[in-house]
Write a protein that holds these residues in place. Sequence first.
Motif, mmCIF file in Angstrom:
data_model
loop_
_atom_site.group_PDB
_atom_site.id
_atom_site.type_symbol
_atom_site.label_atom_id
_atom_site.label_comp_id
_atom_site.label_asym_id
_atom_site.label_seq_id
_atom_site.Cartn_x
_atom_site.Cartn_y
_atom_site.Cartn_z
ATOM 1 N N ILE A 284 0.868 -1.167 0.000
ATOM 2 C CA ILE A 284 0.000 0.000 0.000
ATOM 3 C C ILE A 284 0.906 1.219 0.000
ATOM 4 O O ILE A 284 1.769 1.361 0.869
ATOM 5 C CB ILE A 284 -0.939 0.030 1.230
ATOM 6 C CG1 ILE A 284 -1.861 -1.202 1.213
ATOM 7 C CG2 ILE A 284 -1.784 1.295 1.242
ATOM 8 C CD1 ILE A 284 -1.342 -2.404 1.906
ATOM 9 N N ALA A 285 0.730 2.086 -1.002
ATOM 10 C CA ALA A 285 1.637 3.226 -1.134
ATOM 11 C C ALA A 285 0.895 4.535 -0.937
ATOM 12 O O ALA A 285 -0.276 4.672 -1.289
ATOM 13 C CB ALA A 285 2.309 3.200 -2.501
ATOM 14 N N PHE A 286 1.620 5.473 -0.361
ATOM 15 C CA PHE A 286 1.075 6.790 -0.037
ATOM 16 C C PHE A 286 2.145 7.804 -0.407
ATOM 17 O O PHE A 286 3.265 7.730 0.089
ATOM 18 C CB PHE A 286 0.780 6.806 1.467
ATOM 19 C CG PHE A 286 0.267 8.101 2.023
ATOM 20 C CD1 PHE A 286 -1.079 8.412 1.925
ATOM 21 C CD2 PHE A 286 1.117 8.995 2.657
ATOM 22 C CE1 PHE A 286 -1.573 9.600 2.453
ATOM 23 C CE2 PHE A 286 0.633 10.179 3.188
ATOM 24 C CZ PHE A 286 -0.719 10.481 3.084
ATOM 25 N N ILE A 287 1.824 8.727 -1.319
ATOM 26 C CA ILE A 287 2.843 9.670 -1.819
ATOM 27 C C ILE A 287 2.409 11.108 -1.511
ATOM 28 O O ILE A 287 1.321 11.528 -1.900
ATOM 29 C CB ILE A 287 3.021 9.530 -3.356
ATOM 30 C CG1 ILE A 287 3.281 8.071 -3.760
ATOM 31 C CG2 ILE A 287 4.119 10.469 -3.852
ATOM 32 C CD1 ILE A 287 4.604 7.509 -3.315
ATOM 33 N N SER A 288 3.256 11.849 -0.837
ATOM 34 C CA SER A 288 2.949 13.251 -0.519
ATOM 35 C C SER A 288 3.548 14.192 -1.548
ATOM 36 O O SER A 288 4.612 13.902 -2.095
ATOM 37 C CB SER A 288 3.556 13.650 0.822
ATOM 38 O OG SER A 288 3.146 12.785 1.809
ATOM 39 N N GLY A 289 2.881 15.312 -1.742
ATOM 40 C CA GLY A 289 3.465 16.382 -2.545
ATOM 41 C C GLY A 289 2.841 16.579 -3.908
ATOM 42 O O GLY A 289 3.469 17.149 -4.796
#
Lengths: 294, 395
Positions: A232-237
Amino acid sequence: MGVLIDRSTRVVVQGITGREGSFHTQQMQAYGTRVVAGVVPGKGGSETLGVPVFDTVREAVEATGADASFVIVPPPFAADAVMEAAAAGLPLGVCVTEGTPVLDMVRAVAFVERTSMRLIGPNCPGVMTAGQCKIGFIPNHVARPGRVGVVARSGTLTYEVIQGLSQAGLGETTAVGIGGDPVLGSTFTDILPLFAADPHTEAVVLVGEIGGAAEEQAARWIAETGFDKPVIAFISGRTAPPGKRMGHAGAIISGTTGTAQGKIDALRGAGASIADTIEGVVRLAGERLAARAG
Amino acid sequence: MKLLEHQAKRQLARAGIEVPAGRLARTPEEAAAAARELGRIAVKAQVPIGGRGKAGGIAVVDTPEDARREAARILALQIRGYPVRSLWCETGLEIDQELYLGVALDRDRRRLALMLSAAGGMEIEQVAAETPEKIARLWPDPFAGPQAFEVREAAFAALAHAPALRDRRGRLAAALVPLAQSLHRLAIASDALTCEINPLVLTGDGRLVAADAKLEVDENAEYRHGDLVAELARDVSGDDGVTGEDPYEAEAKRRGLTYVHLPGGTIGCIGNGAGLVMNTLDLVQQVGGRPNNFLDVGGGASADRVRESLEMVLRDPDVRGVFINIFGGITRGDEVARGVVRARDELGMTVPLVVRMTGTNEEEGRRILTEAGIVPGVSAPEAARAIVELVGGRT
């Protein structure tokens, strides 16, 4: 179980008498980490927080059998401290220092590559194997032993993910904060194989952010190795403008490389589930684990 | 920190790399004097940003009178927001061929990359995108530096794309070895993330001269380069103190805050931890709001830091609401809440404020906020929606 550290890990703290070093050493002791020594050049022979202090890491290792270092020294000294830990033969170094000159770290990393040490950081929150041991800043109360491995570039988001997974009853094996600097000792592709080999880690949460290509490399690694645990991936920005450093020295979009969308696309293409909130991370982790069990 | 061209060139000259003779001019009269002394010169705007040629910031002049006139024109320019404070006046070169030589941080390799190309004079990013084969790269050992044979290998690979230089490649490769070694040494000594010579001019009489130079110093290492920092600050700010830098970002820098301004946005965003704040901005935008800034108060989020941060964010009158997103780890939620309430009261804040807080003592923190009339968010997406609605209602 878990990766990198467990209840048998013996930790030497480089910078144990500093304000931050002393505070976090106490937090680590409260969590159950076996802190066996401190190192402060010139203060060898004294004692602090119930452990002996040595002038050099080599002496500390010889006297106490330490097998991991917690490096918490000011930025001008961080690269040197990392190299000292590596030269003393330690298998693991965790450097939390923020603001280290990048080229200092280029040299330190090149030095570390010639030894058997695995370096985590710099500018990272550290490592925590839930219920057993922590090296670094991760708050003591958030983790519960469980099933999910966490690897992240961001500190507070790591804490949030851990807290969310714990509250949902999923829990964690080990959380590894790899750090927010452009040059790091370990990156996603160094940590994912450890989770692959750990039978207790059933799923992995990957917390990335803009800048560099570590997430794209992680996606390639997942696809190429056929990593079969849910990611499960979570990318900020997503809203970050190009050319601006967003807090972390490494969080910067250069031209068209390092964008959030590029990372999201790459990870999705490799079969990862993409979340855009912490709540989403926890929900997807639950769903993917349930689907796997069924 | 990006150095100005003349600063970068002084560094190159000190490293033993040849640069054209030049004089710095702050007035049209000084530019005229440079022309009298040096003859035909290029008058070049000194701004810490690229694209000055296209913006009219470079002129080639033959007489002191032309130098005075062109200098007056260029000194009145603003190039992409940067006022021109000074001009670098340098002698022209008789160009045979334009090459490229640069050193830049390669994050993936965790080394400095040394790059050589016969396609000089173009943006190297463009060359890399369109004809990557024209750039030869090596990643020298950071302790030993580039070895002669490594530079020669790269030089021959790069020169293979310049048939006109075929017969001279041996001599050129030999000349590039000390040049590349000096540039690499300079990059390390000045903590450069980028240090490039573009174009590196091969002159009619066979010399290699740095016709333009870029040098960006790592911000984390500025403490080791106080002289360059001071010189740059003096050179980019005029008597009015305007530097061309975003004024809010300049103010934040003075206050030691980690802040990025997003002009035109209406929602001030504050949080602890870079990733968490980036995500806060993402959440605001996702529900239709426009973030005005990125502000990371740092791990601890003490009451004082929160107050300073609020004050900073409220400086931009476009800010019509503020979203504070804090994960209380070691800092307790009730402490953060008390700090926020006190900061709001001390600052006499009138725009809506939503605080989302989680972690240690979060219930107590939320109670304190509610009693003070501040909307406490439980989840970050809900809190983002709340502030966007509150601000939307006021526009």
